[in-house]
Design an enzyme around this catalytic site. Structure first.
Site, PDB file in Angstrom:
ATOM      1  N   CYS A 306     -32.706   0.153  20.918  1.00  0.00           N
ATOM      2  CA  CYS A 306     -32.962   1.466  20.317  1.00  0.00           C
ATOM      3  C   CYS A 306     -34.101   1.402  19.312  1.00  0.00           C
ATOM      4  CB  CYS A 306     -31.691   2.024  19.686  1.00  0.00           C
ATOM      5  SG  CYS A 306     -30.915   0.913  18.495  1.00  0.00           S
ATOM      6  N   HIS A 743     -27.842   1.430  14.575  1.00  0.00           N
ATOM      7  CA  HIS A 743     -28.482   2.188  15.642  1.00  0.00           C
ATOM      8  C   HIS A 743     -29.677   2.963  15.103  1.00  0.00           C
ATOM      9  CE1 HIS A 743     -28.775   4.078  19.518  1.00  0.00           C
ATOM     10  NE2 HIS A 743     -28.666   5.287  19.003  1.00  0.00           N
TER      11      HIS A 743
END
Length: 789
Positions: A306, A743
């Site tokens: 990510c 994330h």
């Protein structure tokens, strides 16, 4: 069909059988993908027909056309919220129907008999081979696996030949797959039940409990190259066995004759990692509206990627990167291996993200008739670009989560190093600008100016904790700290504020020190800002949730522009760059005290310089801990040609330790150089010098802020034109306690079709939706990108 060049792919050979190496057309398209049976390049065969381009450049005649159609699945409402990893016993055959046929360009035959000559073996080898993306992931994960004392000191029972029929099933049950051979006694036992529907009764583990034998190898994972799954039950970890071939030969098994028949543990772990789901919902439980079209294409998560997806989305949303690499009317670069060419892969990603060609709802998912649910897109897998970016890099070559800002810096360096044939320009120019540093002696008031080219700024965020009223009935658990919000202006004021530094004046020889201040000499078209929200707690950098208020409206940076040398200012004499190292004078009293203890003068000077104080005791402790240094008796290297004056070499382990604390590589590198490699002092140095940008890797030549234009005049990076008005265009946000975990997502301001004004769009891996609550996310962004208005 019997050509000597027609060979089965080896386990180490990349096979590009999932998507085209020059665009993101794939085996899921109606025309499928043509895989060259000679070099295993993957080429699309639709309107772009990169397979034909490959044939014309290589004259490789035969390809395997692979076409895959996904079996349709139904999505019920409401969508289930996944709270943990969902593991389902599914295989590729459960999801897809795949068809193959061999084509020959030279003969014009569209469906060659696959049983002819070598074709049968080659086609089977191509279909069994890992895709390039999965092979790269496996190699990255495998870099984490090491040997242990049990594999290195393995003692085997007397040798014997294990008959082939004894290798057919578990010694305690009838299972014929997932079989593990004990390398110590030759027993064969089934493994644990595994992800993907692989059965197992744990008889290998049972054998270990009965015999205390620790090391076993999975037979189905053996390859002729000597790779295999090796598990140490004593360590309860996957391990390496440097002598695997000899240990197998002890039981009469020739590894060169083995063929891989099952997925390895690493391959199954990757599949498991990619099963994570992120539900995109509002506070009332409604899913956010997906967006499709040009510039609204998502990127698949390749397993902890990510950080890469968020930076790519932000970079290619800028006009500089879009203009440079999105060239739909131009033919692809003429290179022999497109998958290994950075220019090709950057153009491939630009086309994938910006063309809109791949931005449409996933047609394999059908919502129920009464459901308002709109499927998200499949997303693109930038595996080839990720491989090139990470190649040779100790961090980005792994499958671990990484710092998105560090990746941004690394990508700018790679792009600048690559070729830009006229009229193409380096897109990193849009990020470059010049900072001017002003030093003024506190004693004589004379000044010196220095300019440095940069492509980003890393600003410290002031920390102001909110007062907390402690109630007697509060739980014993320590409440989470809350912080007062700060404005972007406060952060910039701190970044450009004056500070005092301890230097010896070359003009008046005063040791009173200097005031130092850095301001903008020029401004970039795109200003990249890293917000540092960290505090040193027990020598460990801890992320702080300090809100930074950034308006959507344009703001002016004219007040941060340097005015240069002023009338009446006297310049310091021209000498080598001023630094604490080049002007270091050891404390006379401390030096004498150390020499009376019997230490040589060279060692005393080095110790006083390394500790940075006049404390003889601290210097003595440093000497005792560095007695075995190979250069302990070398004269102190003041690095007269360097502005840091420290040794050019940095211990990789020290750099890695500081990276684990969340300190970026450029800052860590400079801190280690300034403190003689002492990690503790280097960490302290980072937090005492929050405005320092650090240094890139040693092999990168320093960039001169002045470059010659086409007519020979000196041109500075950036522009000095005023007003310098900027507006926030995109942000990279991070959730998690450390920049190396958690994330990353990107928010980008864009014009959504059929809407009157620009809106914020959230890019969360493959999901692209109209964002809500952007104001809250902006307060805690990790990287900000501002464009000049």
């Amino acid at each position: 069909m019997d050509s000597a060049e027609l060979r089965v792919p080896t386990p180490a050979q990349p096979v590009y059988r999932e998507d085209c190496t020059q665009c993101f057309d794939s085996i899921d398209d109606p025309t499928g993908l043509n895989v060259c049976l000679y070099c295993f390049n993957g080429g699309c065969c639709s309107d772009r027909n990169h397979a034909q381009v490959h044939h014309e450049s290589t004259r490789h005649p035969m390809v395997l056309n692979i076409s895959r159609k996904r079996k349709r699945s139904k999505r019920d409402e409401p969508p289930q919220k996944m709270s943990k990893l969902a593991i389902a016993a599914e295989t590729e055959e459960d999801w897809y129907d795949t068809t193959t046929k061999v084509r020959c360009y030279e003969c014009g035959i569209d469906d060659v008999d696959k049983s002819s000559g070598k074709l049968s073996a080659v086609v089977e080898g191509v279909m069994k081979a890992n895709t390039f993306a999965k092979q790269a992931e496996v190699q990255a994960w495998e870099q984490e696996i090491t040997a242990c004392e049990h594999t290195l000191c393995l003692e085997q029972e007397p040798a014997r030949q294990i008959e082939s029929q004894s290798l057919g099933h578990c010694s305690m049950c009838d299972l014929k797959e997932n079989l593990w051979l004990c390398l110590e006694c030759g027993n064969l036992g089934c493994g644990r039940q595994q992800y993907g529907g692989v059965g197992g009764n744990s008889h290998g583990l049972k054998h270990t409990e009965l015999t205390k034998h620790a090391v076993a190898v999975k037979l189905g994972s053996l390859t002729p190259d000597g790779t295999a799954d090796i598990y140490c039950y004593a360590c309860n970890e996957e391990r390496m066995d440097p002598e695997l071939a000899a240990h197998l030969g002890h039981w009469g098994i020739n590894i060169a004759e083995r063929e891989k028949t099952e997925k390895s543990l690493t391959e199954m772990q990757i599949e498991q990692n990619l099963k994570w789901e992120f539900s995109m919902t509002t506070e009332d439980g409604k899913e956010l509206k997906p967006i499709f079209g040009e510039g609204f294409t998502g990127l698949k998560n390749l397993g902890n990627s990510c950080y890469l997806a968020s930076i790519l989305q932000c970079l290619f949303s800028t006009s500089a990167f879009a203009t440079r690499y999105f060239q739909p009317q131009e033919p692809p670069p003429a290179v022999s291996n497109p998958a290994e060419d950075l220019e090709t892969q950057l153009r491939k990603v630009a086309d994938g993200l910006l063309s809109g060609r791949y931005s449409y709802p996933d047609s394999d998912v059908i919502a129920s008739e009464d459901s308002p649910y709109i499927p998200h897109q499949k997303g693109l897998a930038p595996a080839m670009l990720k491989h090139l970016i990470g190649r040779g890099h100790e961090e980005f070559s792994t499958m671990r989560q990484q710092d998105a800002f560090e990746l941004f810096l690394h990508m700018l360096k790679l792009v600048t190093r690559s070729q830009h044939k006229p009229p193409a320009e380096d897109p990193v120019k849009a990020f470059r600008f010049v900072m001017e540093q002003r030093l003024q002696c506190i004693s004589c008031n004379r000044v010196r100016y220095r300019i440095d080219e940069q492509d980003n700024i890393s600003i410290p965020v002031p920390v102001r904790r909110k007062l907390r009223v402690i109630n007697s009935d509060e739980s014993e658990e320590k409440p989470k700290d809350e912080f007062e919000p700060v404005t972007l202006k406060e952060c910039l004021d701190t970044f450009t504020g004056a500070e005092e530094v301890e230097l010896t004046c070359p003009g008046c020889n005063s040791k009173a020190g200097f005031t130092k201040r850095s301001l903008f000499k020029t401004f970039p078209n795109i200003l990249a800002v890293n917000a540092r929200r960290f505090e040193l707690v027990n020598w460990v950098p801890t992320k702080l949730d300090v809100p930074v208020v950034v308006d959507d409206e344009p703001f002016n940076l004219d007040s941060y522009m340097s005015s240069g040398q002023q009338d009446g200012e006297d310049l310091l004499p021209e000498e080598a760059h001023i630094s604490a190292a080049t002007r270091f004078t050891p404390n006379a009293a401390a030096l004498e005290q150390l020499e009376t203890m019997g230490f040589p003068r060279v060692r005393c000077e080095k110790a006083l310089h390394a500790t940075g104080t006049g404390d003889a005791e601290a210097a003595m402790n440093w000497l005792f801990s560095h007695m075995d240094d190979p250069d302990i008796d070398s004269p102190l290297d003041l690095g007269g040609s360097s502005s840091t004056g420290a040794s050019a070499s940095v211990d990789p382990e020290s750099l890695e330790m500081m990276a684990a604390m969340g300190i970026g590589a450029p800052q860590a590198r400079k801190a280690l150089k300034e403190t003689g490699g002492d990690v503790s002092r280097a960490v302290d140095w980072v937090f005492n010098h929050p405005d320092e940008q650090g240094e890139m890797e040693e092999e990168t030549a320093p960039t001169d802020a002045n470059v010659k234009g086409t007519s020979g005049e000196v041109v500075m990076a950036g522009s000095s034109d005023l007003p310098a008005t900027f507006r926030l265009r995109s942000i990279v946000c991070h959730k998690g306690a450390s920049i190396h975990a958690g994330h990353y997502v990107a928010f980008i301001r864009k014009q959504i079709p059929d809407e009157a004004s620009e809106s914020w769009v959230l890019y969360n891996d493959e999901k692209v939706v109209k964002a809500v609550d952007v104001e809250e996310m902006k307060k805690f962004a990790y990287v900000y990108f501002f464009s000049r208005a």
